[in-house]
Design an enzyme around this catalytic site. Structure first.
Site, PDB file in Angstrom:
ATOM      1  CE  LYS A   3      -4.032  -2.179   2.101  1.00 16.32           C
ATOM      2  NZ  LYS A   3      -4.707  -2.301   0.796  1.00 16.32           N
ATOM      3  CD  GLU A  33      -3.450  -3.512  -2.399  1.00 16.15           C
ATOM      4  OE1 GLU A  33      -3.241  -2.576  -1.609  1.00 16.15           O
ATOM      5  OE2 GLU A  33      -3.545  -4.703  -2.057  1.00 16.15           O
TER       6      GLU A  33
END
Length: 490
Positions: free
Chosen positions: A162, A464
């Site tokens: 992240k 992601e």
């Protein structure tokens, strides 16, 4: 290991006490021992972290691309130098075998950070000619302050997945680790500071999701939330993020992924893949292929090959290099998995192996569940419909390609899927019809930095990793330039 000192919040380049006055404990699930008391961030702490992040982000975004890249690369070097130290802490906090954390968790997280550090100078705008006297150019600008909310199964890897694209794009991140496994995210914050990241650009706020997480999703100073966790929690995060200030979101949620074995498959290969797709990390992987479809005529042979491999699982001392199977992450999670196992038995699935807690001196004080394989399963069973997130495989039989595609897609989830076949034409034909964001042919589970990771349907929103994720942490500004005299109609 002796109990660690009380863990604080990490804000603006250093540790600081929470103003909430609340704490929680994190335990070693292998033996039930308390590792540390951890301070929980409250609303005032979130406000402090946002203010800090806003200050740091301005400094960070003003740096050149190469300056930011060099700092992140230094962080990569430190992560690799401290791989073993971080892996030991991750094993204590998660219960995962050290043979796994030392070769996967920090390694793959550092790879993603290195990947995005290299992409920073390639983050470019575009130029669009309109006519001889006018053109448009675009800029990719950072969003500002973003929040990451992590899950408990891959704590430091998720923190890196992240933070890497967010920081690479010039943002600051406030990261809330799971309250079940909060320790390595705090170590990552130390490493970022040591590498030269400006104060405030990566703040860590441990706390309970229903409180600290909600404060983050509600806060008007946060532009985006990236969340990894269950579907029910993801829906709440998304609703709060939209209701407060129309935040952008990335959601990596649950899965109930199908693994389809075709009749021409090498059954040894298929059994190896099924084992990795169900029992790696004690089954606590969101992409696990827990619905294993095999042709009816291959069922008995496949079951025997799986059973032979289950016998090779080595549970025990999580720091023994030979151990490849650890406890579940917590006692509440163990109890939830056991409830699913009991439900499977109640609904008529046949237990091939496992179905119980592990017992003995090495296991009695920990959150251990035996590797479990159910067969004679049907699509309407609870263990087939719902995500268990534990070491539980369900074997189902089928008769035709069309049937198995239909049944594989008959789920609200769409995170992953895989097939095992010797027929390359069928491999691509079937994969193209499966409703899943991550698909594997004759393999399972690898998610390198270059591959976008995310799901269809209830399994998530956005991706992601990969180039597109870096872009998702930017906003595009379009600027028109007119070189001729402006003409007004008034």
């Amino acid at each position: 290991m002796s109990r660690m000192a009380e863990q604080q919040l990490y804000i603006h380049g250093g540790y600081t006490s929470a103003t909430s006055g609340r704490t929680f404990e994190t335990i070693n699930p292998a033996n039930g021992n308390v590792l540390a008391t951890v301070q929980a961030a409250g609303r005032e702490d979130v406000d402090r972290a946002v203010k800090s992040a806003q200050q740091g982000q301005k400094i960070w975004a003003a740096m050149t691309a190469m300056e930011r890249s060099r700092i992140l690369r230094r962080a990569v070097d430190i992560l690799r130098e401290r791989n073993d130290e971080l892996a030991k802490l991750e094993t204590l906090d998660t219960g995962k075998a050290y043979s796994e954390t030392s070769t996967v968790d920090i390694v793959t997280g550092a790879d993603v950070l290195e990947y995005y550090a290299g992409l920073i100078p390639a983050l470019e705008g575009s130029q669009i000619p309109l006519r001889e006297t006018s053109f448009v150019y675009t800029r990719r600008e950072p969003l500002g302050v973003v929040a990451g909310i992590g899950a408990w199964n891959y704590p430091i890897q998720i923190a890196l997945w992240k933070s890497a694209p967010a920081l690479a794009a010039g943002n600051a991140m406030i990261f809330k680790p799971s309250e079940v496994t909060p320790l390595t995210a705090l170590k990552l914050a130390e490493i970022y500071s040591e590498a030269g990241l400006p104060d405030g650009v990566f703040n860590v706020l441990p706390g309970v999701g229903a409180e600290t997480g909600q404060y983050l999703t509600d806060h008007p100073g946060i532009a985006k939330v990236s969340f990894t966790g269950g579907v029910a929690s993801g829906k709440k995060v998304m609703a709060n993020s939209a209701a407060s200030s129309l935040k952008e979101v990335t959601m990596e949620l649950g899965g109930k992924s199908p693994l389809i074995v075709f009749d021409d498959a090498d059954l040894d290969l298929a059994a190896d893949i099924a084992m990795m797709a169900n029992f790696f990390s004690s089954g606590q992987v969101c992409t696990n292929g827990t619905r294993v479809f095999v042709p009816t005529k291959c069922k008995a042979a496949f079951e025997q090959k799986v059973l032979a491999r289950v016998e090779r699982i080595r549970a025990g001392d999580v720091f023994d290099p030979q151990t490849n199977f650890g406890p579940l992450v917590s006692f509440p999670h163990r109890d939830n998995v056991l409830r699913y196992i009991a439900k499977g038995k109640e609904e008529g699935a046949r237990v091939l192996c496992g179905g119980n807690v592990l017992k003995g001196d090495s296991f009695d004080n920990g959150a251990w569940v035996a590797p479990t394989v159910f067969t004679d399963c049907s699509d309407d069973m609870t263990i087939v419909r719902e995500e268990i997130f534990g070491p539980v495989m369900s074997i189902l039989t089928y008769e035709s390609e069309d049937e198995v595609i239909r049944r594989a897609n008959d789920t609200d989830y769409g995170l992953a899927a895989g097939i095992v076949t010797a027929d390359l034409n069928r491999a691509h034909r079937v994969i193209h019809q499966l409703e899943a964001g991550i698909c594997w042919i004759n393999t399972w589970g690898e998610s390198p930095a270059e591959i976008p990771v995310g799901g269809y349907k209830h399994s998530g929103i956005g991706r992601e990793n990969g180039v597109m994720t870096l872009q998702s942490y930017t906003q595009v500004k379009s600027i028109q330039v007119e070189m001729a005299k402006f003409q007004s109609i008034f």
